[in-house]
Design a protein around this motif. Structure first.
Motif, PDB file in Angstrom:
ATOM      1  N   LEU A   1     -21.124  48.979  50.380  1.00 49.76           N
ATOM      2  CA  LEU A   1     -22.506  49.034  49.895  1.00 49.76           C
ATOM      3  C   LEU A   1     -22.601  49.934  48.663  1.00 49.76           C
ATOM      4  CD1 LEU A   1     -25.521  48.318  50.360  1.00 49.76           C
ATOM      5  CD2 LEU A   1     -25.656  50.385  51.750  1.00 49.76           C
ATOM      6  N   ILE A   2     -21.961  51.087  48.709  1.00 49.57           N
ATOM      7  CA  ILE A   2     -21.969  52.019  47.572  1.00 49.57           C
ATOM      8  C   ILE A   2     -21.304  51.384  46.358  1.00 49.57           C
ATOM      9  CG2 ILE A   2     -20.999  54.202  46.734  1.00 49.57           C
ATOM     10  CD1 ILE A   2     -21.473  55.275  49.624  1.00 49.57           C
ATOM     11  N   VAL A   3     -20.179  50.708  46.585  1.00 51.87           N
ATOM     12  CA  VAL A   3     -19.469  50.050  45.480  1.00 51.87           C
ATOM     13  C   VAL A   3     -20.342  48.942  44.886  1.00 51.87           C
ATOM     14  CG1 VAL A   3     -17.491  48.575  44.929  1.00 51.87           C
ATOM     15  CG2 VAL A   3     -17.159  50.646  46.262  1.00 51.87           C
ATOM     16  N   GLY A   4     -20.999  48.162  45.730  1.00 50.85           N
ATOM     17  CA  GLY A   4     -21.882  47.102  45.234  1.00 50.85           C
ATOM     18  C   GLY A   4     -23.040  47.659  44.425  1.00 50.85           C
ATOM     19  N   LEU A   5     -23.654  48.737  44.922  1.00 54.80           N
ATOM     20  CA  LEU A   5     -24.735  49.371  44.169  1.00 54.80           C
ATOM     21  C   LEU A   5     -24.224  49.957  42.854  1.00 54.80           C
ATOM     22  CD1 LEU A   5     -26.685  51.140  47.056  1.00 54.80           C
ATOM     23  CD2 LEU A   5     -27.389  49.120  45.748  1.00 54.80           C
ATOM     24  N   GLY A   6     -23.028  50.541  42.889  1.00 55.79           N
ATOM     25  CA  GLY A   6     -22.434  51.080  41.667  1.00 55.79           C
ATOM     26  C   GLY A   6     -22.181  49.999  40.633  1.00 55.79           C
ATOM     27  N   LEU A   7     -21.698  48.841  41.099  1.00 53.95           N
ATOM     28  CA  LEU A   7     -21.496  47.724  40.170  1.00 53.95           C
ATOM     29  C   LEU A   7     -22.825  47.246  39.589  1.00 53.95           C
ATOM     30  CD1 LEU A   7     -18.736  45.695  42.018  1.00 53.95           C
ATOM     31  CD2 LEU A   7     -18.565  46.724  39.747  1.00 53.95           C
ATOM     32  N   ALA A   8     -23.854  47.176  40.422  1.00 55.21           N
ATOM     33  CA  ALA A   8     -25.171  46.745  39.940  1.00 55.21           C
ATOM     34  C   ALA A   8     -25.717  47.715  38.897  1.00 55.21           C
ATOM     35  CB  ALA A   8     -26.137  46.617  41.117  1.00 55.21           C
ATOM     36  N   VAL A   9     -25.602  49.019  39.161  1.00 53.65           N
ATOM     37  CA  VAL A   9     -26.087  50.026  38.205  1.00 53.65           C
ATOM     38  C   VAL A   9     -25.313  49.921  36.893  1.00 53.65           C
ATOM     39  CG1 VAL A   9     -26.142  52.514  37.743  1.00 53.65           C
ATOM     40  CG2 VAL A   9     -26.981  51.626  39.919  1.00 53.65           C
ATOM     41  N   ASN A  10     -23.993  49.701  36.988  1.00 53.96           N
ATOM     42  CA  ASN A  10     -23.193  49.593  35.775  1.00 53.96           C
ATOM     43  C   ASN A  10     -23.478  48.310  35.007  1.00 53.96           C
ATOM     44  OD1 ASN A  10     -21.263  51.893  35.324  1.00 53.96           O
ATOM     45  ND2 ASN A  10     -21.034  51.546  37.512  1.00 53.96           N
ATOM     46  N   LEU A  11     -23.795  47.236  35.703  1.00 51.46           N
ATOM     47  CA  LEU A  11     -24.190  46.007  35.002  1.00 51.46           C
ATOM     48  C   LEU A  11     -25.526  46.188  34.292  1.00 51.46           C
ATOM     49  CD1 LEU A  11     -23.109  43.177  37.443  1.00 51.46           C
ATOM     50  CD2 LEU A  11     -22.227  43.637  35.154  1.00 51.46           C
ATOM     51  N   ILE A  12     -26.460  46.870  34.933  1.00 52.54           N
ATOM     52  CA  ILE A  12     -27.744  47.155  34.290  1.00 52.54           C
ATOM     53  C   ILE A  12     -27.521  48.022  33.050  1.00 52.54           C
ATOM     54  CG2 ILE A  12     -29.934  48.390  34.566  1.00 52.54           C
ATOM     55  CD1 ILE A  12     -29.867  47.430  37.526  1.00 52.54           C
ATOM     56  N   ALA A  13     -26.669  49.035  33.176  1.00 53.65           N
ATOM     57  CA  ALA A  13     -26.366  49.890  32.024  1.00 53.65           C
ATOM     58  C   ALA A  13     -25.694  49.089  30.914  1.00 53.65           C
ATOM     59  CB  ALA A  13     -25.474  51.057  32.456  1.00 53.65           C
ATOM     60  N   TYR A  14     -24.829  48.160  31.288  1.00 54.93           N
ATOM     61  CA  TYR A  14     -24.139  47.330  30.294  1.00 54.93           C
ATOM     62  C   TYR A  14     -25.143  46.488  29.509  1.00 54.93           C
ATOM     63  CZ  TYR A  14     -21.276  43.587  28.373  1.00 54.93           C
ATOM     64  OH  TYR A  14     -20.689  42.684  27.535  1.00 54.93           O
ATOM     65  N   PHE A  15     -26.053  45.827  30.223  1.00 53.19           N
ATOM     66  CA  PHE A  15     -27.024  44.974  29.543  1.00 53.19           C
ATOM     67  C   PHE A  15     -28.111  45.772  28.839  1.00 53.19           C
ATOM     68  CE2 PHE A  15     -25.358  41.788  32.605  1.00 53.19           C
ATOM     69  CZ  PHE A  15     -24.837  40.921  31.651  1.00 53.19           C
ATOM     70  N   SER A  16     -28.233  47.069  29.166  1.00 54.36           N
ATOM     71  CA  SER A  16     -29.192  47.934  28.478  1.00 54.36           C
ATOM     72  C   SER A  16     -28.591  48.554  27.226  1.00 54.36           C
ATOM     73  CB  SER A  16     -29.660  49.045  29.411  1.00 54.36           C
ATOM     74  OG  SER A  16     -30.317  48.504  30.522  1.00 54.36           O
ATOM     75  N   GLY A  17     -27.334  48.248  26.966  1.00 51.24           N
ATOM     76  CA  GLY A  17     -26.679  48.769  25.764  1.00 51.24           C
ATOM     77  C   GLY A  17     -25.975  50.088  25.962  1.00 51.24           C
ATOM     78  N   ASP A  18     -25.753  50.511  27.213  1.00 53.65           N
ATOM     79  CA  ASP A  18     -25.073  51.774  27.496  1.00 53.65           C
ATOM     80  C   ASP A  18     -23.906  51.532  28.464  1.00 53.65           C
ATOM     81  OD1 ASP A  18     -24.500  54.473  27.562  1.00 53.65           O
ATOM     82  OD2 ASP A  18     -25.912  54.871  29.201  1.00 53.65           O
ATOM     83  N   PRO A  19     -22.911  50.731  28.014  1.00 57.43           N
ATOM     84  CA  PRO A  19     -21.827  50.398  28.938  1.00 57.43           C
ATOM     85  C   PRO A  19     -20.865  51.565  29.147  1.00 57.43           C
ATOM     86  CG  PRO A  19     -21.346  49.488  26.795  1.00 57.43           C
ATOM     87  CD  PRO A  19     -22.723  50.118  26.699  1.00 57.43           C
ATOM     88  N   ASN A  20     -20.319  51.648  30.346  1.00 57.22           N
ATOM     89  CA  ASN A  20     -19.247  52.586  30.653  1.00 57.22           C
ATOM     90  C   ASN A  20     -18.164  51.763  31.328  1.00 57.22           C
ATOM     91  OD1 ASN A  20     -17.491  54.488  31.808  1.00 57.22           O
ATOM     92  ND2 ASN A  20     -19.115  56.008  31.848  1.00 57.22           N
ATOM     93  N   PHE A  21     -17.213  51.312  30.525  1.00 54.15           N
ATOM     94  CA  PHE A  21     -16.215  50.376  31.013  1.00 54.15           C
ATOM     95  C   PHE A  21     -15.265  51.004  32.026  1.00 54.15           C
ATOM     96  CE2 PHE A  21     -17.416  48.641  26.825  1.00 54.15           C
ATOM     97  CZ  PHE A  21     -17.974  47.463  27.283  1.00 54.15           C
ATOM     98  N   LEU A  22     -14.973  52.279  31.882  1.00 55.79           N
ATOM     99  CA  LEU A  22     -14.079  52.945  32.834  1.00 55.79           C
ATOM    100  C   LEU A  22     -14.711  52.987  34.224  1.00 55.79           C
ATOM    101  CD1 LEU A  22     -11.511  54.511  33.502  1.00 55.79           C
ATOM    102  CD2 LEU A  22     -12.706  56.584  32.790  1.00 55.79           C
ATOM    103  N   ARG A  23     -15.954  53.395  34.294  1.00 58.66           N
ATOM    104  CA  ARG A  23     -16.646  53.462  35.584  1.00 58.66           C
ATOM    105  C   ARG A  23     -16.785  52.070  36.198  1.00 58.66           C
ATOM    106  NH1 ARG A  23     -20.670  57.010  34.430  1.00 58.66           N
ATOM    107  NH2 ARG A  23     -21.919  55.395  33.478  1.00 58.66           N
ATOM    108  N   MET A  24     -17.078  51.073  35.363  1.00 62.60           N
ATOM    109  CA  MET A  24     -17.192  49.707  35.860  1.00 62.60           C
ATOM    110  C   MET A  24     -15.843  49.213  36.388  1.00 62.60           C
ATOM    111  SD  MET A  24     -18.775  46.377  33.881  1.00 62.60           S
ATOM    112  CE  MET A  24     -20.095  47.335  33.184  1.00 62.60           C
TER     113      MET A  24
END
Length: 143
Positions: free
Chosen positions: A93-116
């Protein structure tokens, strides 16, 4: 005289499977991330400790959310090491939420590829058969 073969464990019983080394790495990442979230909520240390949730610590509910998520990550890390079955689900669940937050950050123009990439690798690793066998039994939760 009849020969007695090896006894089978009861259906649904866990076989004692050694803890895979990768689970130690996953637990360490969860613990460090959880401590970072709690530190960010308490305003201790640099702001990047909040991970992808840097903007929410200023909100009235942001610190509470960071504390809850951080505590869940620490509990999940301990549960993985203690082989608690529900810890695997909480970690997923934590990993899924983390992926969702990172996808939102990616599409918002603030990607963090290492964390993703770390979250993607954790998701793939936790779904491997040997890891599932530790928590879900010999059949790995498959029918």
């Amino acid at each position: 005289m009849t020969e007695v073969g090896p006894t089978q464990p009861p259906v649904g019983a866990h076989a004692e499977v050694p803890l895979p080394l990768g689970l130690w790495a996953v637990a360490a990442l969860l613990a460090v991330g959880g401590v970072g979230f709690v530190m960010a909520a308490l305003d201790v240390g640099p702001p990047f400790l909040a991970g992808g949730l840097v903007g929410i610590e200023g909100a009235s509910w942001g610190n509470a959310l960071l504390t809850i998520v951080g505590a869940a990550m620490i509990v999940s890390a301990g549960g993985l090491l203690l082989r608690v079955r529900s810890a695997w689900g909480l970690t997923m669940l934590i990993v899924g939420l983390g992926l969702a937050v990172n996808l939102i950050a990616y599409f918002s123009g603030d990607p963090n590829f290492l964390r993703m990439a770390i979250f993607v690798l954790m998701a793939f690793y936790l779904n491997q058969r040997p890891v599932r066998e530790v928590f879900l039994g010999v059949d790995g939760g498959r029918p």
